[in-house]
Design an enzyme around this catalytic site. Sequence first.
Site, PDB file in Angstrom:
ATOM      1  N   LYS A   1       9.467   2.115   4.693  1.00  0.00           N
ATOM      2  CA  LYS A   1       8.122   1.533   4.762  1.00  0.00           C
ATOM      3  C   LYS A   1       8.172   0.013   4.670  1.00  0.00           C
ATOM      4  CE  LYS A   1       5.811   1.058   0.281  1.00  0.00           C
ATOM      5  NZ  LYS A   1       5.170  -0.236   0.483  1.00  0.00           N
TER       6      LYS A   1
ATOM      7  N   LYS B   1       5.886  -5.695   0.806  1.00  0.00           N
ATOM      8  CA  LYS B   1       5.801  -7.147   0.612  1.00  0.00           C
ATOM      9  C   LYS B   1       6.895  -7.687  -0.293  1.00  0.00           C
ATOM     10  CE  LYS B   1       1.757  -6.597  -2.056  1.00  0.00           C
ATOM     11  NZ  LYS B   1       2.128  -5.719  -3.181  1.00  0.00           N
TER      12      LYS B   1
ATOM     13  N   LYS C   1      12.532   1.953  -6.483  1.00  0.00           N
ATOM     14  CA  LYS C   1      12.578   0.629  -7.109  1.00  0.00           C
ATOM     15  C   LYS C   1      13.649   0.542  -8.204  1.00  0.00           C
ATOM     16  CE  LYS C   1       8.092  -1.033  -5.741  1.00  0.00           C
ATOM     17  NZ  LYS C   1       6.842  -1.713  -6.070  1.00  0.00           N
TER      18      LYS C   1
HETATM   19  P1  ATP Z   1       5.657  -3.682  -3.372  1.00  0.00           P
HETATM   20  O1  ATP Z   1       6.842  -3.726  -2.479  1.00  0.00           O
HETATM   21  O2  ATP Z   1       5.629  -4.787  -4.382  1.00  0.00           O
HETATM   22  O3  ATP Z   1       5.427  -2.336  -3.989  1.00  0.00           O
HETATM   23  P2  ATP Z   1       3.719  -3.020  -1.347  1.00  0.00           P
HETATM   24  O4  ATP Z   1       3.802  -3.663  -0.002  1.00  0.00           O
HETATM   25  O5  ATP Z   1       4.198  -1.621  -1.468  1.00  0.00           O
HETATM   26  O6  ATP Z   1       4.415  -3.987  -2.401  1.00  0.00           O
HETATM   27  P3  ATP Z   1       1.465  -2.480  -3.106  1.00  0.00           P
HETATM   28  O7  ATP Z   1       0.793  -3.597  -3.837  1.00  0.00           O
HETATM   29  O8  ATP Z   1       2.423  -1.638  -3.868  1.00  0.00           O
HETATM   30  O9  ATP Z   1       2.194  -3.111  -1.817  1.00  0.00           O
HETATM   31  O10 ATP Z   1       0.362  -1.543  -2.454  1.00  0.00           O
HETATM   32  C1  ATP Z   1      -0.920  -2.037  -2.072  1.00  0.00           C
HETATM   33  C2  ATP Z   1      -1.587  -1.075  -1.119  1.00  0.00           C
HETATM   34  O11 ATP Z   1      -0.958  -1.140   0.178  1.00  0.00           O
HETATM   35  C3  ATP Z   1      -1.499   0.390  -1.536  1.00  0.00           C
HETATM   36  O12 ATP Z   1      -2.733   0.995  -1.178  1.00  0.00           O
HETATM   37  C4  ATP Z   1      -0.395   0.955  -0.688  1.00  0.00           C
HETATM   38  O13 ATP Z   1      -0.519   2.335  -0.469  1.00  0.00           O
HETATM   39  C5  ATP Z   1      -0.588   0.167   0.597  1.00  0.00           C
HETATM   40  N1  ATP Z   1       0.662   0.035   1.352  1.00  0.00           N
HETATM   41  C6  ATP Z   1       1.824  -0.477   0.892  1.00  0.00           C
HETATM   42  N2  ATP Z   1       2.745  -0.478   1.849  1.00  0.00           N
HETATM   43  C7  ATP Z   1       2.162   0.067   2.944  1.00  0.00           C
HETATM   44  C8  ATP Z   1       2.624   0.356   4.276  1.00  0.00           C
HETATM   45  N3  ATP Z   1       3.856   0.086   4.640  1.00  0.00           N
HETATM   46  N4  ATP Z   1       1.744   0.909   5.154  1.00  0.00           N
HETATM   47  C9  ATP Z   1       0.476   1.197   4.789  1.00  0.00           C
HETATM   48  N5  ATP Z   1      -0.019   0.950   3.539  1.00  0.00           N
HETATM   49  C10 ATP Z   1       0.810   0.395   2.634  1.00  0.00           C
HETATM   50 MG    MG Z   2       4.225  -0.644  -3.383  1.00  0.00          MG
END
Ligand code: ATP
Ligand code: MG
Length: 330
Positions: free
Chosen positions: A193, A196, A111
Amino acid sequence: METLFSGIQPSGIPTLGNYIGALKQFNEIQHDYDCFFCIVDQHAITVPQDRLKLRENTRKLAAIYLASGLDHEKVTLFIQSEVPAHIQAGWILTTITSIGELERMTQYKDKAQKQSQGIPAGLLTYPPLMAADIVLYNTNIVPVGDDQKQHIELTRNVVDRFNSKYNDILTKPSIHMPKFGARIMSLQDPTKKMSKSDDNQKNFISLLDEPNVAAKKIKSAVTDSDGIVKYDKENKPGISNLLVIYSSITSKSIEELEAQYEGKGYGDFKGDLAEEVKKFLITFQEKFNYFYENKEVLDEILDKGRDKASFVANKTLKKMENAMGLGRKR
Ligand code: ATP
Ligand code: MG
């Protein structure tokens, strides 16, 4: 009964990755634990957010948690910034975490590299706040995706450090990951990965994507050229990722899916998966709309969650402060 804690950032609309890696497992194990689910808005502001968008995403995330099937009579759903103990305990744990260990975190490295206006210090100190989120509820297990493994390891180390330095106050949490789908990959770059907060909408399917748009994203997902539907993460990351998504939303096993598409091309496979994703989203969004549109119901759930979370969190915080000699003894 043991305690479970998990959080999601309102940094965008949760993706299918967040559903498969996190929300789906919350739903499956919610009755086995005393559950605390948090909308971690203070983590979201470690990268720049628009004020109005953050508010909107926070409400949407609350409705998404509920649409995933959480029983709001039983679980505690709340917003991190409404329980100040998180920041207070976060600060305490920041003082026993070293800069070196924070700089090693891959989420920080990923990040930080994307920031054009300088790196916010909060991005570096994110893990001790996350450790505070977890320890305040005497958490035994944290169900998260694979990307959070490193942060949970750090939390466990910080807990050991705190407990050996002060009194044995904090509970050491364990990680809980789904057997399949702990890391759903980006649709356009299956070596990264799915996230969002990704700038490219084509990389992810948001749980609130218009179902036809989501179907198109599946159809244009990057695969390979050998035309065989087979799980092989190393050599066929695109198809393997789509197989995991397919299996997770239909509960057909990977083996069953491989057999079903033997001798068929990617066109058939993607077409069927696109239909499944569409069906899944239509049902999901109906449930989402119910909670999102019933403003009073949602507020009542979040108020109740805040009060219950504050009660538990303040007790742990007080113990931590006493152990360290903060404030006056009363
Ligand atoms: P950001 O990009 O803002 O970090 P994010 O998609 O990584 O958003 P988080 O809010 O950081 O989402 O994580 C929320 C939950 O979703 C955590 O338990 C994280 O491990 C899980 N998670 C995030 N991305 C993935 C993915 N690609 N596959 C499976 N689990 C995920
Ligand atoms: Mg995340």
